[in-house]
Design a protein around this motif. Sequence first.
Motif, PDB file in Angstrom:
ATOM      1  N   PHE A  37       0.855  -1.188   0.000  1.00 11.23           N
ATOM      2  CA  PHE A  37       0.000   0.000   0.000  1.00 11.23           C
ATOM      3  C   PHE A  37       0.889   1.236   0.000  1.00 11.23           C
ATOM      4  N   TRP A  38       0.274   2.354  -0.358  1.00  9.58           N
ATOM      5  CA  TRP A  38       0.972   3.638  -0.381  1.00  9.58           C
ATOM      6  C   TRP A  38       0.393   4.553   0.683  1.00  9.58           C
ATOM      7  N   GLU A  39       1.206   5.465   1.131  1.00  9.94           N
ATOM      8  CA  GLU A  39       0.747   6.489   2.063  1.00  9.94           C
ATOM      9  C   GLU A  39      -0.454   7.222   1.454  1.00  9.94           C
ATOM     10  N   GLY A  40      -1.558   7.280   2.201  1.00  8.04           N
ATOM     11  CA  GLY A  40      -2.772   7.916   1.706  1.00  8.04           C
ATOM     12  C   GLY A  40      -3.807   6.945   1.178  1.00  8.04           C
ATOM     13  N   ASP A  41      -3.411   5.660   0.958  1.00  9.93           N
ATOM     14  CA  ASP A  41      -4.386   4.641   0.547  1.00  9.93           C
ATOM     15  C   ASP A  41      -5.342   4.335   1.695  1.00  9.93           C
ATOM     16  N   ALA A  42      -6.525   3.828   1.359  1.00 12.42           N
ATOM     17  CA  ALA A  42      -7.502   3.444   2.375  1.00 12.42           C
ATOM     18  C   ALA A  42      -6.917   2.375   3.299  1.00 12.42           C
ATOM     19  N   ALA A  43      -7.052   2.580   4.607  1.00 10.63           N
ATOM     20  CA  ALA A  43      -6.528   1.634   5.604  1.00 10.63           C
ATOM     21  C   ALA A  43      -7.638   0.659   5.978  1.00 10.63           C
ATOM     22  N   ASP A  44      -7.863  -0.327   5.125  1.00  9.49           N
ATOM     23  CA  ASP A  44      -8.959  -1.267   5.346  1.00  9.49           C
ATOM     24  C   ASP A  44      -8.481  -2.714   5.435  1.00  9.49           C
ATOM     25  N   LYS A  45      -7.156  -2.917   5.641  1.00 11.67           N
ATOM     26  CA  LYS A  45      -6.616  -4.271   5.726  1.00 11.67           C
ATOM     27  C   LYS A  45      -5.491  -4.320   6.756  1.00 11.67           C
ATOM     28  N   ARG A  53      10.235 -10.101   3.731  1.00  9.93           N
ATOM     29  CA  ARG A  53      10.424  -8.926   4.574  1.00  9.93           C
ATOM     30  C   ARG A  53       9.770  -7.718   3.928  1.00  9.93           C
ATOM     31  N   VAL A  54       9.287  -6.814   4.786  1.00 10.29           N
ATOM     32  CA  VAL A  54       8.606  -5.602   4.334  1.00 10.29           C
ATOM     33  C   VAL A  54       9.101  -4.438   5.170  1.00 10.29           C
ATOM     34  N   ARG A  55       9.293  -3.288   4.542  1.00 11.95           N
ATOM     35  CA  ARG A  55       9.614  -2.089   5.312  1.00 11.95           C
ATOM     36  C   ARG A  55       8.532  -1.040   5.091  1.00 11.95           C
ATOM     37  N   THR A  56       8.202  -0.330   6.147  1.00 11.01           N
ATOM     38  CA  THR A  56       7.241   0.762   6.035  1.00 11.01           C
ATOM     39  C   THR A  56       7.999   2.081   6.084  1.00 11.01           C
ATOM     40  N   THR A  57       7.618   2.985   5.199  1.00 11.09           N
ATOM     41  CA  THR A  57       8.333   4.249   5.047  1.00 11.09           C
ATOM     42  C   THR A  57       7.372   5.426   5.118  1.00 11.09           C
ATOM     43  N   LYS A  58       7.919   6.574   5.474  1.00 12.73           N
ATOM     44  CA  LYS A  58       7.178   7.827   5.551  1.00 12.73           C
ATOM     45  C   LYS A  58       7.896   8.850   4.685  1.00 12.73           C
ATOM     46  N   THR A  59       7.132   9.560   3.857  1.00 16.88           N
ATOM     47  CA  THR A  59       7.722  10.564   2.977  1.00 16.88           C
ATOM     48  C   THR A  59       7.537  11.954   3.570  1.00 16.88           C
ATOM     49  N   SER A  60       8.628  12.720   3.609  1.00 15.80           N
ATOM     50  CA  SER A  60       8.584  14.077   4.152  1.00 15.80           C
ATOM     51  C   SER A  60       8.066  15.043   3.094  1.00 15.80           C
ATOM     52  N   ASP A  61       7.807  16.277   3.517  1.00 16.20           N
ATOM     53  CA  ASP A  61       7.338  17.304   2.585  1.00 16.20           C
ATOM     54  C   ASP A  61       8.371  17.590   1.498  1.00 16.20           C
ATOM     55  N   SER A  65      12.379   9.930   1.783  1.00 15.35           N
ATOM     56  CA  SER A  65      11.715   8.764   2.371  1.00 15.35           C
ATOM     57  C   SER A  65      12.465   8.317   3.626  1.00 15.35           C
ATOM     58  N   PHE A  66      11.736   8.153   4.723  1.00  9.93           N
ATOM     59  CA  PHE A  66      12.311   7.688   5.982  1.00  9.93           C
ATOM     60  C   PHE A  66      11.783   6.283   6.293  1.00  9.93           C
ATOM     61  N   THR A  67      12.670   5.382   6.658  1.00  5.22           N
ATOM     62  CA  THR A  67      12.263   4.025   7.024  1.00  5.22           C
ATOM     63  C   THR A  67      11.809   4.010   8.475  1.00  5.22           C
ATOM     64  N   MET A  68      10.570   3.573   8.706  1.00  7.94           N
ATOM     65  CA  MET A  68      10.002   3.560  10.054  1.00  7.94           C
ATOM     66  C   MET A  68      10.116   2.184  10.710  1.00  7.94           C
ATOM     67  N   TYR A  69       9.788   1.130   9.959  1.00  3.71           N
ATOM     68  CA  TYR A  69       9.791  -0.219  10.528  1.00  3.71           C
ATOM     69  C   TYR A  69      10.338  -1.211   9.508  1.00  3.71           C
ATOM     70  N   LEU A  70      10.949  -2.273  10.004  1.00 11.99           N
ATOM     71  CA  LEU A  70      11.332  -3.422   9.194  1.00 11.99           C
ATOM     72  C   LEU A  70      10.547  -4.625   9.713  1.00 11.99           C
ATOM     73  N   HIS A  71       9.668  -5.149   8.876  1.00 11.99           N
ATOM     74  CA  HIS A  71       8.810  -6.271   9.287  1.00 11.99           C
ATOM     75  C   HIS A  71       9.358  -7.568   8.711  1.00 11.99           C
ATOM     76  N   GLN A  72       9.295  -8.623   9.514  1.00  8.71           N
ATOM     77  CA  GLN A  72       9.785  -9.926   9.091  1.00  8.71           C
ATOM     78  C   GLN A  72       8.757 -11.000   9.449  1.00  8.71           C
ATOM     79  N   GLN A  73       9.143 -12.233   9.247  1.00  6.22           N
ATOM     80  CA  GLN A  73       8.246 -13.366   9.462  1.00  6.22           C
ATOM     81  C   GLN A  73       7.598 -13.309  10.851  1.00  6.22           C
ATOM     82  N   GLY A  74       6.265 -13.414  10.867  1.00 10.72           N
ATOM     83  CA  GLY A  74       5.530 -13.417  12.121  1.00 10.72           C
ATOM     84  C   GLY A  74       4.991 -12.070  12.538  1.00 10.72           C
TER      85      GLY A  74
END
Length: 234
Positions: A37-45, A53-61, A65-74
């Motif tokens: 998903f992208w920042e601003g997409d509907a949060a319905d899942k 592995r997945v990383r979540t990022t936040k984009t500044s003005d 792009s800033f990395t907020m979390y690194l997600h792994q198995q589980g």
Amino acid sequence: MPEIQRRGIDQVLSVESLDKLKSIMYTKRVEKGAYLFWEGDAADKLYFVISGRVRTTKTSDSGRSFTMYLHQQGDLFGQLDPFQDSVHSFSAEVTESGSIGIIQRKDAEVLLWQHGDLAIEFMKWMGLMHRLTQTKFRDLLMFGKPGAICSLLIRLSNTYGVTTEHGIYIDLKINNSEMADMIGATRESVNRMLSDLKKEEVIEYQDGHVVIKKLEFLRNICQCEHCPKEICRM
């Protein structure tokens, strides 16, 4: 090499509760570089990392792009709040191909309504995620860039660390540019801080992996509060 201790949602949910969540999720194969998903997409899942592995990022003005979390198995991640029109605050990029379990918000709400024990454990997970975010911002804002890089190394050790005779081996190859994106610094400043830590023999490198030799030194710099590893993680 010893097995890494994983710290996903099974640290909070019982086996029975986790099985209930798995019963309402469908699986999707995802490839490296894809976005869930992208920042601003509907949060319905909600998203559960089965593998990869997945990383979540936040984009500044300014567009950085800033990395907020690194997600792994589980790991379970996503937003589930009472606002039906809520949107994602972050973007989620797949950094290692794998499989993701996807839970529709409406299905999760029904399941939580039906099972009070699961609802209580789910609230604990939400509280844990909130505290994780709080401690990350505390580390970034209160102790400067040296404190932030030391906190990052501690979090990496708690999430990917393997204890060896030489120290704590970080079983994740991560370059200085990626580290810079995690603490809101420039690559040059990260290069300098890591070089200083290496001169102090706090860290060393093995085949491109960081090895932490003096964990207590890092804790002193960032004034570590010795939070549980479930909170002090990536």
